[in-house]
Scaffold this motif. Structure first.
Motif, PDB file in Angstrom:
ATOM      1  N   GLY A   1      35.831  41.020  46.997  1.00 15.76           N
ATOM      2  CA  GLY A   1      36.486  40.004  47.010  1.00 15.76           C
ATOM      3  C   GLY A   1      37.123  39.799  45.490  1.00 15.76           C
ATOM      4  O   GLY A   1      37.739  38.588  45.393  1.00 15.76           O
TER       5      GLY A   1
ATOM      6  N   MET B   1      44.657  37.222  51.170  1.00 20.70           N
ATOM      7  CA  MET B   1      44.514  35.779  50.435  1.00 20.70           C
ATOM      8  C   MET B   1      43.426  35.291  50.769  1.00 20.70           C
ATOM      9  O   MET B   1      42.595  34.447  50.207  1.00 20.70           O
ATOM     10  CB  MET B   1      45.635  34.708  51.284  1.00 20.70           C
ATOM     11  N   LYS B   2      42.655  35.662  51.847  1.00 16.94           N
ATOM     12  CA  LYS B   2      41.481  35.049  52.252  1.00 16.94           C
ATOM     13  C   LYS B   2      40.082  36.003  51.981  1.00 16.94           C
ATOM     14  O   LYS B   2      39.087  35.403  51.429  1.00 16.94           O
ATOM     15  CB  LYS B   2      41.136  35.043  53.974  1.00 16.94           C
ATOM     16  N   GLY B   3      40.295  37.163  51.880  1.00 15.12           N
ATOM     17  CA  GLY B   3      39.069  38.092  51.249  1.00 15.12           C
ATOM     18  C   GLY B   3      39.383  38.578  50.121  1.00 15.12           C
ATOM     19  O   GLY B   3      38.402  39.521  49.633  1.00 15.12           O
ATOM     20  N   GLN B   4      40.378  38.197  49.170  1.00 19.61           N
ATOM     21  CA  GLN B   4      40.577  38.739  47.863  1.00 19.61           C
ATOM     22  C   GLN B   4      40.585  37.337  47.243  1.00 19.61           C
ATOM     23  O   GLN B   4      41.405  36.532  47.430  1.00 19.61           O
ATOM     24  CB  GLN B   4      41.512  39.264  47.610  1.00 19.61           C
ATOM     25  N   VAL B   5      40.102  36.767  45.904  1.00 26.51           N
ATOM     26  CA  VAL B   5      40.039  35.753  45.207  1.00 26.51           C
ATOM     27  C   VAL B   5      41.500  35.502  44.576  1.00 26.51           C
ATOM     28  O   VAL B   5      42.060  36.389  44.369  1.00 26.51           O
ATOM     29  CB  VAL B   5      38.740  35.604  44.245  1.00 26.51           C
ATOM     30  N   SER B   6      42.054  34.411  44.561  1.00 24.69           N
ATOM     31  CA  SER B   6      43.310  34.018  43.881  1.00 24.69           C
ATOM     32  C   SER B   6      42.974  32.997  42.583  1.00 24.69           C
ATOM     33  O   SER B   6      42.017  32.146  42.820  1.00 24.69           O
ATOM     34  CB  SER B   6      44.247  33.332  44.816  1.00 24.69           C
ATOM     35  N   ILE B   7      43.664  33.261  41.794  1.00 25.13           N
ATOM     36  CA  ILE B   7      43.786  32.157  40.526  1.00 25.13           C
ATOM     37  C   ILE B   7      44.031  30.781  41.091  1.00 25.13           C
ATOM     38  O   ILE B   7      43.519  29.849  40.559  1.00 25.13           O
ATOM     39  CB  ILE B   7      44.422  32.742  39.455  1.00 25.13           C
ATOM     40  N   MET B   8      45.291  30.772  41.805  1.00 21.31           N
ATOM     41  CA  MET B   8      45.706  29.958  42.508  1.00 21.31           C
ATOM     42  C   MET B   8      46.172  30.062  43.967  1.00 21.31           C
ATOM     43  O   MET B   8      46.987  30.857  43.974  1.00 21.31           O
ATOM     44  CB  MET B   8      46.748  28.685  41.769  1.00 21.31           C
ATOM     45  N   LEU B   9      45.727  29.403  45.043  1.00 16.80           N
ATOM     46  CA  LEU B   9      46.165  29.512  46.326  1.00 16.80           C
ATOM     47  C   LEU B   9      46.104  28.265  46.885  1.00 16.80           C
ATOM     48  O   LEU B   9      45.206  27.390  47.210  1.00 16.80           O
ATOM     49  CB  LEU B   9      45.192  30.490  46.993  1.00 16.80           C
ATOM     50  N   GLU B  10      47.370  27.436  46.959  1.00 16.64           N
ATOM     51  CA  GLU B  10      47.387  26.038  47.200  1.00 16.64           C
ATOM     52  C   GLU B  10      48.504  25.534  48.051  1.00 16.64           C
ATOM     53  O   GLU B  10      49.684  26.160  48.024  1.00 16.64           O
ATOM     54  CB  GLU B  10      47.426  25.193  45.977  1.00 16.64           C
TER      55      GLU B  10
ATOM     56  N   VAL C   1      34.555  33.508  49.133  1.00 13.46           N
ATOM     57  CA  VAL C   1      35.708  33.884  48.016  1.00 13.46           C
ATOM     58  C   VAL C   1      36.437  32.644  47.750  1.00 13.46           C
ATOM     59  O   VAL C   1      36.621  32.521  46.528  1.00 13.46           O
ATOM     60  CB  VAL C   1      36.732  34.771  48.831  1.00 13.46           C
TER      61      VAL C   1
ATOM     62  N   SER D   1      37.894  30.014  39.040  1.00 16.70           N
ATOM     63  CA  SER D   1      38.997  30.538  38.517  1.00 16.70           C
ATOM     64  C   SER D   1      39.419  29.607  37.142  1.00 16.70           C
ATOM     65  O   SER D   1      39.055  28.571  36.853  1.00 16.70           O
ATOM     66  CB  SER D   1      40.273  29.937  39.547  1.00 16.70           C
TER      67      SER D   1
ATOM     68  N   GLY E   1      43.463  40.004  36.700  1.00 15.84           N
ATOM     69  CA  GLY E   1      42.549  41.055  36.760  1.00 15.84           C
ATOM     70  C   GLY E   1      41.855  41.149  35.235  1.00 15.84           C
ATOM     71  O   GLY E   1      40.725  41.618  35.096  1.00 15.84           O
TER      72      GLY E   1
ATOM     73  N   SER F   1      44.776  37.113  42.007  1.00 18.41           N
ATOM     74  CA  SER F   1      44.061  37.489  41.057  1.00 18.41           C
ATOM     75  C   SER F   1      44.084  38.831  40.394  1.00 18.41           C
ATOM     76  O   SER F   1      43.436  39.330  39.309  1.00 18.41           O
ATOM     77  CB  SER F   1      42.428  37.446  41.443  1.00 18.41           C
TER      78      SER F   1
ATOM     79  N   HIS G   1      34.855  34.665  53.799  1.00 20.11           N
ATOM     80  CA  HIS G   1      36.126  34.131  53.109  1.00 20.11           C
ATOM     81  C   HIS G   1      35.654  32.488  52.431  1.00 20.11           C
ATOM     82  O   HIS G   1      36.294  32.278  51.313  1.00 20.11           O
ATOM     83  CB  HIS G   1      37.175  33.619  54.216  1.00 20.11           C
TER      84      HIS G   1
END
Lengths: 439, 155
Positions: free
Chosen positions: A187, B47-56, A362, A370, B145, B40, A359
Motif C-alpha cells: 500500500g 485510492m483504497k489500496g494505495q496510500v495518498s498524501i491527500m484524498l479528501e 491504508v 502523510s 514517493g 503518494s 483499506h
C-alpha cells in the motif's frame, strides 16, 4: 570522548540535558554506540522476498542495503564501493545478481564479496581481490524476529530476542491478527522529514498529555464538523479520519487511565484510546464480522477474542521502531543529523483478512503519517519548535519528572498510574546504557 | 475567449484564494461530490489500496479548512506565505465536463525558509451559470514517493 559520569549527567534520571539534542559530537557518538551497536530495525521480510532483492535504507547515519541472499538469509551491506567510496545503489529498491559500481565497475556479489575488478593486472601484487577489507562492509549480526529484521554492527551483545524482551508481544499480536499468520508491507509508504533530533519522536509517541494541547485544533474541528456525508465517503474515508482526529480529545482523567509500561531495554507501550468510531475495538460491521469469522476459523473463539482484545496503541521499540499492532502500522525513525530526522510510515496487509480491513490500515497511515496529515503535522511542528528552543535558548536541562513517584513495579516493567513521563525515563535509561563506553 | 483562456482565468482565481489564505472562498469552488487527491506515487490509480498524501471529499476539505483557521493549529501558525504559479494549461471538453491539465509550482516561506513543491495538476470542471465548479483535482507532485517536509496548506 565522554566519560561514564558525563553520560549519566547528560541523561539524568529526571531529565535530559539540552545538549543531548543539539551537540553534533553527542550525535556522532549516538550513531557509533547506539545505531551501530544496539539492534536497529532495518526492514521487513516482505520488502525483500526473493534472492537478489535489495532495499536501500539506513542504520543511523550509515546508508545500507538490506539484501536477500541466495540461501534466503539476509545481509546488511554498506552502500559504498570500497574503491573510491562511491554510492553503489541510487535507487530505493530492486533485484540484482550483483552490485556493480558505476564509477570503475568494481563488482560485488550479493554477500558483499568483491568478485570483479577491471584491469586487475595493473594492480601491485599486494592487491588481493579476496582481501576482506575490499568487501562491502557487512553488519556483523542480522536477525529477524518473525519477519521484523534488525541489524547490529557489534560482533557481540544481547541476542535480538533478549533485546526485544516483552516487545515481542506487539509483533506476535500483529501476526496473530492475520487469519493466515502472515503479513506483508503493502500500500505504499511515507517518508517525512522534521527539523529536530531523532529522540523527540519516540519521546512524544507515548506522551499522553500532549494530545489535548498539540492536537486541540484537529480535535475541536472534528467535533464541530457538521456531519455532512458526501457521495465519495465510501470511497475515501467512511468517517475514519474524523474519528481519528476526535480520538485525541479525551479528558485528562481518561488520559491518566491509559496505561503506560516501560521495559528495562528502553522500550515502552501505551494502551489504546480509540473509544468510538470505525476503528474502535467494539466496532461491528460487515468487514469486522467477516474478519472475526476468518480469525475464529483459524484460532477459535477464545483466542480470537484475546487477539482482538489486545488494545494497545504505540509500541515503541527503542531506539527506532514503533509498532502499532492494532492498526497494522509501523513507523521507523532515521536520524539524519543532530537536528534532522526522517520518519517512515508503513502499513501491513494481513493475509486472510478482508480487503476492507487492509483499506482501513491504508487510510490510517494516510490520515496519521502523510506529510499533509492534520494530526502528525502538528507533532512535527512541535518537534521543530523544541529543537529551535533548545538550540537558541538557554535551557540547560529538560524536565521529565511527571509521575516519577507514582510509577509501579509490574514484573520487570514499570507501569504508570497517571499520564506519567515514564516512557521518557525508560528511554533515557537505555541511552545511558548504550552510550556508556563499556556497554 | 478561448476555452484555455477561460480555464486559465479560473485556475488563477483558485490560486489567488489559496495565496490570500481565503480558504473558505477556495472551498466554495468545489462541488458537493468533489474529490481532492494528491497521490503518494506517480501513476497511482488505486485510492483504497494505495496510500495518498491527500484524498479528501468535500466534508473533509471543509474540516481541513476549518482547522487552518484554528488559533492553535500549530503547523499553520503563522500560516506560510505562498505563491501558487500555474502554467502550461491545456483544456478540452468531454461530455459535460472540462478536462484540464496544468503545471504548478508552489513556493512557500515559513520561518525565513523558502521551499517549493511542483507537480502536474488535473482538474475535472463542471459548468454552470456561475462558472466552473471543481469535481476532481489531482496533484501529481514530482517528488511523490520521496521525502517531504510538512505540507501544511492545500496546493
Amino acid at each position: 570522548m565522554l566519560t561514564i559520569d558525563q553520560i549519566n549527567n547528560i541523561a539524568g534520571v529526571d531529565g535530559m540535558k539540552a545538549r543531548a539534542y543539539t551537540d553534533p559530537e553527542i550525535f556522532d557518538l549516538e550513531m557509533d554506540r547506539i545505531f551501530r551497536c544496539a539492534w536497529i530495525f532495518i526492514g521487513h521480510d516482505s520488502q525483500v522476498p526473493n534472492s537478489g532483492d535489495f532495499k536501500r535504507t539506513r542504520m543511523g547515519a550509515d546508508e545500507i542495503l538490506l539484501v536477500r541472499q541466495i540461501d534466503g538469509s539476509l545481509r546488511a551491506l554498506s552502500n559504498n564501493c570500497t574503491h573510491r567510496g562511491t554510492r553503489l545503489c541510487a535507487v530505493a529498491d530492486g533485484n540484482v545478481k550483483s552490485f556493480v559500481c558505476p564509477y570503475h565497475a568494481w563488482g560485488f556479489a550479493l554477500d558483499g564479496v568483491l568478485t570483479a575488478v577491471p584491469d586487475v593486472g595493473s594492480y601491485p601484487e599486494s592487491f588481493n581481490i579476496k582481501d576482506p577489507s575490499l568487501h562491502l562492509v557487512s553488519a556483523a549480526r542480522v536477525e529477524s524476529y518473525r519477519g521484523f529484521v534488525f541489524a547490529s554492527k557489534a560482533v557481540t551483545g544481547p541476542s535480538l530476542r533478549d533485546f526485544l524482551g516483552r516487545m515481542v508481544e506487539a509483533i506476535d499480536n500483529l501476526l496473530d491478527r492475520s487469519p493466515d499468520g502472515e503479513i506483508s508491507i503493502e500500500g505504499g509508504h511515507f517518508s517525512v522529514r522534521y527539523p529536530g533530533n531523532w529522540k523527540l519522536h519516540h519521546e512524544n509517541a507515548n506522551d499522553t498529555v500532549h494530545p489535548g494541547y498539540v492536537h486541540e485544533s484537529s480535535v475541536t474541528t472534528a467535533r464541530q464538523a457538521d456531519g455532512g456525508v458526501s457521495p465519495q465517503d465510501e470511497l475515501v474515508d467512511r468517517g475514519q479520519t474524523k474519528g481519528m482526529m476526535a480520538s485525541n480529545g479525551l479528558t485528562a482523567k481518561d488520559w491518566n487511565a491509559i496505561e503506560l509500561n516501560g521495559l528495562p531495554q528502553g522500550h515502552s507501550f501505551m494502551g489504546g484510546f480509540y473509544k468510538s468510531g470505525l476503528l474502535a475495538p467494539q466496532q461491528v460491521d460487515v468487514a469486522t464480522e467477516t474478519y472475526r469469522e476468518a480469525l475464529e476459523a483459524s484460532y477459535g473463539k477464545e483466542k480470537t477474542s484475546r487477539i482482538l482484545g489486545m488494545d494497545r496503541f504505540n509500541n515503541l521499540v527503542w531506539p527506532n521502531l514503533n509498532v502499532n499492532a492494532q492498526f497494522h502500522q509501523i513507523r521507523v525513525v532515521h536520524p539524519i543529523s543532530v537536528n534532522e530526522t526522517i520518519i517512515e510510515g508503513y502499513c501491513f496487509r494481513l493475509k486472510g483478512a478482508p480487503d476492507e480491513i487492509f483499506h482501513r490500515a491504508v487510510r490510517f497511515l494516510g490520515t496519521l503519517v502523510s506529510p499533509a496529515s492534520m494530526i502528525f503535522s502538528d507533532d512535527l511542528e512541535i518537534f521543530g519548535r523544541v529543537q529551535a528552543g533548545l538550540e537558541k535558548g538557554s535551557l540547560d536541562k529538560l524536565d521529565s519528572r511527571r509521575g516519577i513517584e507514582t510509577d509501579q513495579k509490574n514484573g520487570e516493567a514499570l507501569q504508570s498510574t497517571t499520564s506519567s513521563e515514564l516512557p521518557l525515563r525508560t528511554q533515557a535509561k537505555a541511552w545511558r546504557h548504550w552510550m556508556s563506553p563499556d556497554a | 475567449m478561448s476555452l484555455t483562456q477561460e480555464v486559465s482565468s479560473f485556475l488563477t482565481h483558485e490560486a489567488d484564494f489559496l495565496d490570500r489564505g481565503d480558504f473558505e472562498a477556495w472551498l466554495e469552488l468545489y462541488e458537493d461530490d468533489a474529490l481532492y487527491w494528491i497521490p503518494s506515487s506517480p501513476d497511482q490509480t488505486d485510492m483504497k489500496g494505495q496510500v495518498s498524501i491527500m484524498l479528501e471529499d468535500r466534508p473533509l476539505l471543509k474540516l481541513r479548512v476549518r482547522r487552518l483557521s484554528h488559533p492553535r493549529a500549530y503547523a499553520v501558525t503563522p500560516r506560510p506565505a505562498t505563491i501558487h504559479l500555474i502554467g502550461n494549461v491545456s483544456a478540452r471538453e468531454e461530455g459535460d465536463l472540462v478536462m484540464v491539465s496544468s503545471k504548478l509550482i508552489m513556493t512557500q516561506v515559513r520561518d525565513n525558509i523558502e521551499t517549493s513543491l511542483s507537480g502536474v495538476v488535473s482538474h475535472h470542471l463542471s459548468r454552470s451559470e456561475n462558472g466552473f465548479g471543481i469535481k476532481l483535482k489531482r496533484v501529481d507532485l514530482i517528488q511523490a514517493g520521496g521525502t517531504f517536509s510538512v505540507i501544511s496548506v492545500p496546493l
